[in-house]
Design an enzyme around this catalytic site. Sequence first.
Site, PDB file in Angstrom:
ATOM      1  CB  SER A  87     -65.501 117.460  78.313  1.00  0.00           C
ATOM      2  OG  SER A  87     -64.564 117.187  79.295  1.00  0.00           O
TER       3      SER A  87
ATOM      4  CG  HIS B  74     -62.996 112.655  75.837  1.00  0.00           C
ATOM      5  ND1 HIS B  74     -64.274 112.211  76.036  1.00  0.00           N
ATOM      6  CD2 HIS B  74     -62.756 113.551  76.838  1.00  0.00           C
ATOM      7  CE1 HIS B  74     -64.789 112.797  77.104  1.00  0.00           C
ATOM      8  NE2 HIS B  74     -63.892 113.608  77.608  1.00  0.00           N
TER       9      HIS B  74
ATOM     10  CD  GLU C 187     -65.833 109.303  73.923  1.00  0.00           C
ATOM     11  OE1 GLU C 187     -66.967 108.812  73.882  1.00  0.00           O
ATOM     12  OE2 GLU C 187     -65.632 110.505  74.229  1.00  0.00           O
TER      13      GLU C 187
ATOM     14  CG  ASN D 253     -68.378 113.826  78.243  1.00  0.00           C
ATOM     15  OD1 ASN D 253     -68.491 113.006  79.148  1.00  0.00           O
ATOM     16  ND2 ASN D 253     -67.318 114.607  78.125  1.00  0.00           N
TER      17      ASN D 253
HETATM   18  N1  CAA Z   1     -55.551 106.337  91.054  1.00  0.00           N
HETATM   19  C1  CAA Z   1     -55.209 105.058  91.277  1.00  0.00           C
HETATM   20  N2  CAA Z   1     -56.060 104.139  91.724  1.00  0.00           N
HETATM   21  C2  CAA Z   1     -57.313 104.513  91.970  1.00  0.00           C
HETATM   22  C3  CAA Z   1     -57.752 105.833  91.774  1.00  0.00           C
HETATM   23  C4  CAA Z   1     -56.803 106.761  91.289  1.00  0.00           C
HETATM   24  N3  CAA Z   1     -57.115 108.044  91.069  1.00  0.00           N
HETATM   25  N4  CAA Z   1     -59.066 105.906  92.105  1.00  0.00           N
HETATM   26  C5  CAA Z   1     -59.432 104.697  92.480  1.00  0.00           C
HETATM   27  N5  CAA Z   1     -58.380 103.838  92.398  1.00  0.00           N
HETATM   28  C6  CAA Z   1     -58.391 102.402  92.644  1.00  0.00           C
HETATM   29  C7  CAA Z   1     -57.644 102.050  93.855  1.00  0.00           C
HETATM   30  O1  CAA Z   1     -56.999 100.838  93.627  1.00  0.00           O
HETATM   31  C8  CAA Z   1     -58.733 101.861  94.899  1.00  0.00           C
HETATM   32  O2  CAA Z   1     -58.281 101.051  95.896  1.00  0.00           O
HETATM   33  P1  CAA Z   1     -57.577 101.730  97.192  1.00  0.00           P
HETATM   34  O3  CAA Z   1     -58.641 102.546  97.851  1.00  0.00           O
HETATM   35  O4  CAA Z   1     -57.149 100.550  97.945  1.00  0.00           O
HETATM   36  O5  CAA Z   1     -56.443 102.589  96.768  1.00  0.00           O
HETATM   37  C9  CAA Z   1     -59.847 101.259  94.040  1.00  0.00           C
HETATM   38  O6  CAA Z   1     -59.726 101.925  92.783  1.00  0.00           O
HETATM   39  C10 CAA Z   1     -61.228 101.466  94.554  1.00  0.00           C
HETATM   40  O7  CAA Z   1     -61.396 102.842  94.736  1.00  0.00           O
HETATM   41  P2  CAA Z   1     -62.376 103.430  95.802  1.00  0.00           P
HETATM   42  O8  CAA Z   1     -62.546 102.442  96.933  1.00  0.00           O
HETATM   43  O9  CAA Z   1     -61.904 104.799  96.140  1.00  0.00           O
HETATM   44  O10 CAA Z   1     -63.763 103.621  95.092  1.00  0.00           O
HETATM   45  P3  CAA Z   1     -64.533 102.824  93.960  1.00  0.00           P
HETATM   46  O11 CAA Z   1     -64.497 101.365  94.163  1.00  0.00           O
HETATM   47  O12 CAA Z   1     -65.863 103.494  93.839  1.00  0.00           O
HETATM   48  O13 CAA Z   1     -63.759 103.143  92.603  1.00  0.00           O
HETATM   49  C11 CAA Z   1     -63.837 104.680  90.798  1.00  0.00           C
HETATM   50  C12 CAA Z   1     -63.440 104.434  92.258  1.00  0.00           C
HETATM   51  C13 CAA Z   1     -62.967 103.815  89.891  1.00  0.00           C
HETATM   52  C14 CAA Z   1     -63.560 106.144  90.530  1.00  0.00           C
HETATM   53  C15 CAA Z   1     -65.343 104.319  90.581  1.00  0.00           C
HETATM   54  O14 CAA Z   1     -66.132 104.936  91.566  1.00  0.00           O
HETATM   55  C16 CAA Z   1     -65.863 104.733  89.236  1.00  0.00           C
HETATM   56  O15 CAA Z   1     -65.646 104.068  88.232  1.00  0.00           O
HETATM   57  N6  CAA Z   1     -66.603 105.875  89.198  1.00  0.00           N
HETATM   58  C17 CAA Z   1     -67.173 106.406  87.968  1.00  0.00           C
HETATM   59  C18 CAA Z   1     -66.130 107.234  87.252  1.00  0.00           C
HETATM   60  C19 CAA Z   1     -66.638 107.762  85.936  1.00  0.00           C
HETATM   61  O16 CAA Z   1     -67.770 107.570  85.530  1.00  0.00           O
HETATM   62  N7  CAA Z   1     -65.764 108.491  85.247  1.00  0.00           N
HETATM   63  C20 CAA Z   1     -66.088 109.156  84.027  1.00  0.00           C
HETATM   64  C21 CAA Z   1     -66.393 110.608  84.328  1.00  0.00           C
HETATM   65  S1  CAA Z   1     -66.858 111.510  82.881  1.00  0.00           S
HETATM   66  C22 CAA Z   1     -65.394 111.881  82.171  1.00  0.00           C
HETATM   67  O17 CAA Z   1     -64.339 111.592  82.659  1.00  0.00           O
HETATM   68  C23 CAA Z   1     -65.476 112.580  80.850  1.00  0.00           C
HETATM   69  C24 CAA Z   1     -65.586 114.045  80.854  1.00  0.00           C
HETATM   70  O18 CAA Z   1     -65.168 114.627  79.855  1.00  0.00           O
HETATM   71  C25 CAA Z   1     -66.248 114.811  81.929  1.00  0.00           C
HETATM   72  P1  NAD Z   2     -58.542 121.046  86.037  1.00  0.00           P
HETATM   73  O1  NAD Z   2     -59.212 122.318  86.426  1.00  0.00           O
HETATM   74  O2  NAD Z   2     -58.347 120.006  87.054  1.00  0.00           O
HETATM   75  O3  NAD Z   2     -57.103 121.351  85.392  1.00  0.00           O
HETATM   76  C1  NAD Z   2     -56.892 122.279  84.372  1.00  0.00           C
HETATM   77  C2  NAD Z   2     -55.450 122.746  84.479  1.00  0.00           C
HETATM   78  O4  NAD Z   2     -55.105 123.519  83.326  1.00  0.00           O
HETATM   79  C3  NAD Z   2     -55.187 123.639  85.691  1.00  0.00           C
HETATM   80  O5  NAD Z   2     -54.127 123.089  86.450  1.00  0.00           O
HETATM   81  C4  NAD Z   2     -54.833 124.996  85.085  1.00  0.00           C
HETATM   82  O6  NAD Z   2     -53.865 125.706  85.844  1.00  0.00           O
HETATM   83  C5  NAD Z   2     -54.270 124.580  83.740  1.00  0.00           C
HETATM   84  N1  NAD Z   2     -54.292 125.618  82.732  1.00  0.00           N
HETATM   85  C6  NAD Z   2     -55.312 126.442  82.416  1.00  0.00           C
HETATM   86  N2  NAD Z   2     -54.950 127.238  81.377  1.00  0.00           N
HETATM   87  C7  NAD Z   2     -53.674 126.891  81.039  1.00  0.00           C
HETATM   88  C8  NAD Z   2     -52.766 127.325  80.037  1.00  0.00           C
HETATM   89  N3  NAD Z   2     -53.089 128.278  79.168  1.00  0.00           N
HETATM   90  N4  NAD Z   2     -51.549 126.728  79.965  1.00  0.00           N
HETATM   91  C9  NAD Z   2     -51.216 125.752  80.835  1.00  0.00           C
HETATM   92  N5  NAD Z   2     -52.046 125.289  81.789  1.00  0.00           N
HETATM   93  C10 NAD Z   2     -53.265 125.848  81.887  1.00  0.00           C
HETATM   94  O7  NAD Z   2     -59.399 120.494  84.810  1.00  0.00           O
HETATM   95  P2  NAD Z   2     -59.526 118.979  84.300  1.00  0.00           P
HETATM   96  O8  NAD Z   2     -60.672 118.346  84.988  1.00  0.00           O
HETATM   97  O9  NAD Z   2     -58.191 118.333  84.342  1.00  0.00           O
HETATM   98  O10 NAD Z   2     -59.968 119.211  82.784  1.00  0.00           O
HETATM   99  C11 NAD Z   2     -59.046 119.582  81.798  1.00  0.00           C
HETATM  100  C12 NAD Z   2     -59.629 119.328  80.418  1.00  0.00           C
HETATM  101  O11 NAD Z   2     -59.983 117.936  80.313  1.00  0.00           O
HETATM  102  C13 NAD Z   2     -60.908 120.114  80.103  1.00  0.00           C
HETATM  103  O12 NAD Z   2     -60.923 120.400  78.736  1.00  0.00           O
HETATM  104  C14 NAD Z   2     -62.006 119.133  80.472  1.00  0.00           C
HETATM  105  O13 NAD Z   2     -63.207 119.387  79.806  1.00  0.00           O
HETATM  106  C15 NAD Z   2     -61.373 117.827  80.008  1.00  0.00           C
HETATM  107  N6  NAD Z   2     -61.872 116.614  80.657  1.00  0.00           N
HETATM  108  C16 NAD Z   2     -62.224 116.653  81.984  1.00  0.00           C
HETATM  109  C17 NAD Z   2     -62.675 115.476  82.578  1.00  0.00           C
HETATM  110  C18 NAD Z   2     -63.077 115.460  84.018  1.00  0.00           C
HETATM  111  O14 NAD Z   2     -63.738 114.511  84.452  1.00  0.00           O
HETATM  112  N7  NAD Z   2     -62.687 116.434  84.822  1.00  0.00           N
HETATM  113  C19 NAD Z   2     -62.727 114.285  81.848  1.00  0.00           C
HETATM  114  C20 NAD Z   2     -62.317 114.290  80.499  1.00  0.00           C
HETATM  115  C21 NAD Z   2     -61.910 115.470  79.910  1.00  0.00           C
END
Ligand code: CAA
Ligand code: NAD
Length: 309
Positions: free
Chosen positions: A144, A165, A177, A215
């Site tokens: 991330s 990503h 990405e 991010n």
């Molecule tokens: N798998 C399959 N289908 C899924 C699902 C999953 N994990 N999650 C949601 N769905 C689908 C399903 O079809 C669901 O319908 P059902 O409940 O009938 O199964 C439908 O989406 C609607 O879901 P929800 O009613 O639970 O909720 P929602 O309408 O709010 O949608 C969401 C869920 C798509 C997650 C939406 O809330 C959303 O887009 N949230 C924002 C997510 C976001 O911003 N993600 C980026 C995070 S940052 C990142 O990832 C980067 C990083 O490095 C940290």
């Molecule tokens: P998570 O905690 O759900 O899962 C991480 C997994 O990695 C765990 O099951 C752990 O047992 C395993 N693990 C740790 N060290 C290991 C090793 N040496 N060998 C094998 N397995 C190992 O975390 P996550 O949310 O899936 O995030 C994983 C990566 O993806 C991170 O780098 C995170 O920054 C990135 N990421 C996270 C998100 C998010 O929304 N959570 C979105 C995009 C990218």
Amino acid sequence: MAFIGHQFCRAFSSSTLRSVAIKHVVIVGGGQMGAGIAQVAASTGHQVTLVDTSEAILAKGVKGIETSLKRVVKKKFADKPEAGEAFIEKVLGCVSTATDVGAVVESADLVLEAIVENLKIKQDLFSGIDKVAPEHTIFASNTSSLPIGDIASVTSRLDRFGGLHFFNPVPMMKLVEVIGTSSTSQDTFDSLVNFSRALGKTTVSCKDTPGFIVNRLLVPYMLEAVRLHERGHGSKEDIDVAMKLGAGYPMGPFELLDYVGLDTAKFILDGWSAMDADNPLFAQSPLLNKLVAEGKYGKKTGEGFYKYK
Ligand code: CAA
Ligand code: NAD
């Protein structure tokens, strides 16, 4: 676990690449991201090997894939439930699991890492795999926030290393990405773009800068929401409602932090504040630190800013 649906995996493999045809993907880390990527890769006909540290974690990851697939087929095969069941079986047949990554990379075209957000642990992983993976195998990280170049630096395949990503939840989020470092070859970059497109995703090209595009904008926004709350300027519930109804976001910042994982959010923030300590966008949050210290990582542990059943 064997590839029961081997034929399906081959038949639907659709990455047509100039350099490496990505058919077999080894995904290291079977948590929320690794399992999600495995699901989408297997659903699009790729052979997937999911690797984690224990059989119990892998079983949980595969169970999560099955649950998510059921949600997908409920809509996709609404009028044909038997076809939906058959699809789930085929997709699960394309996913095998392992606890020893060294033993499964022999036929890997791509090793994609989605383990804990820690540079040293990611480097240790890739440095080990680099010694045993075939020459043609491309390495990619789903980090991330960490520089791809820093993770790649411990390997001897800088030209075959990039960033992929994905976003959480992977089956629903349409973006990937794709990150190239200054050493990533054009063929490798193209292979990563084509692979992402074969998974049905839209790609954007990113420089190897902290947080890439999404991010770098999203994480400071979410942390500003926490600071706003820490200053007593709004309850977390009101801030979430405000951003959903006033800005059209599908989740409020506290809901999204819980969804991403507070441990991951803290890893990101700590890494960036270590690089740029004076940047107020990367300032520490006492509330985030407290929740992480208490093991309240969000939805995945049952409690974060909110409680989950
Ligand atoms: N798998 C399959 N289908 C899924 C699902 C999953 N994990 N999650 C949601 N769905 C689908 C399903 O079809 C669901 O319908 P059902 O409940 O009938 O199964 C439908 O989406 C609607 O879901 P929800 O009613 O639970 O909720 P929602 O309408 O709010 O949608 C969401 C869920 C798509 C997650 C939406 O809330 C959303 O887009 N949230 C924002 C997510 C976001 O911003 N993600 C980026 C995070 S940052 C990142 O990832 C980067 C990083 O490095 C940290
Ligand atoms: P998570 O905690 O759900 O899962 C991480 C997994 O990695 C765990 O099951 C752990 O047992 C395993 N693990 C740790 N060290 C290991 C090793 N040496 N060998 C094998 N397995 C190992 O975390 P996550 O949310 O899936 O995030 C994983 C990566 O993806 C991170 O780098 C995170 O920054 C990135 N990421 C996270 C998100 C998010 O929304 N959570 C979105 C995009 C990218």
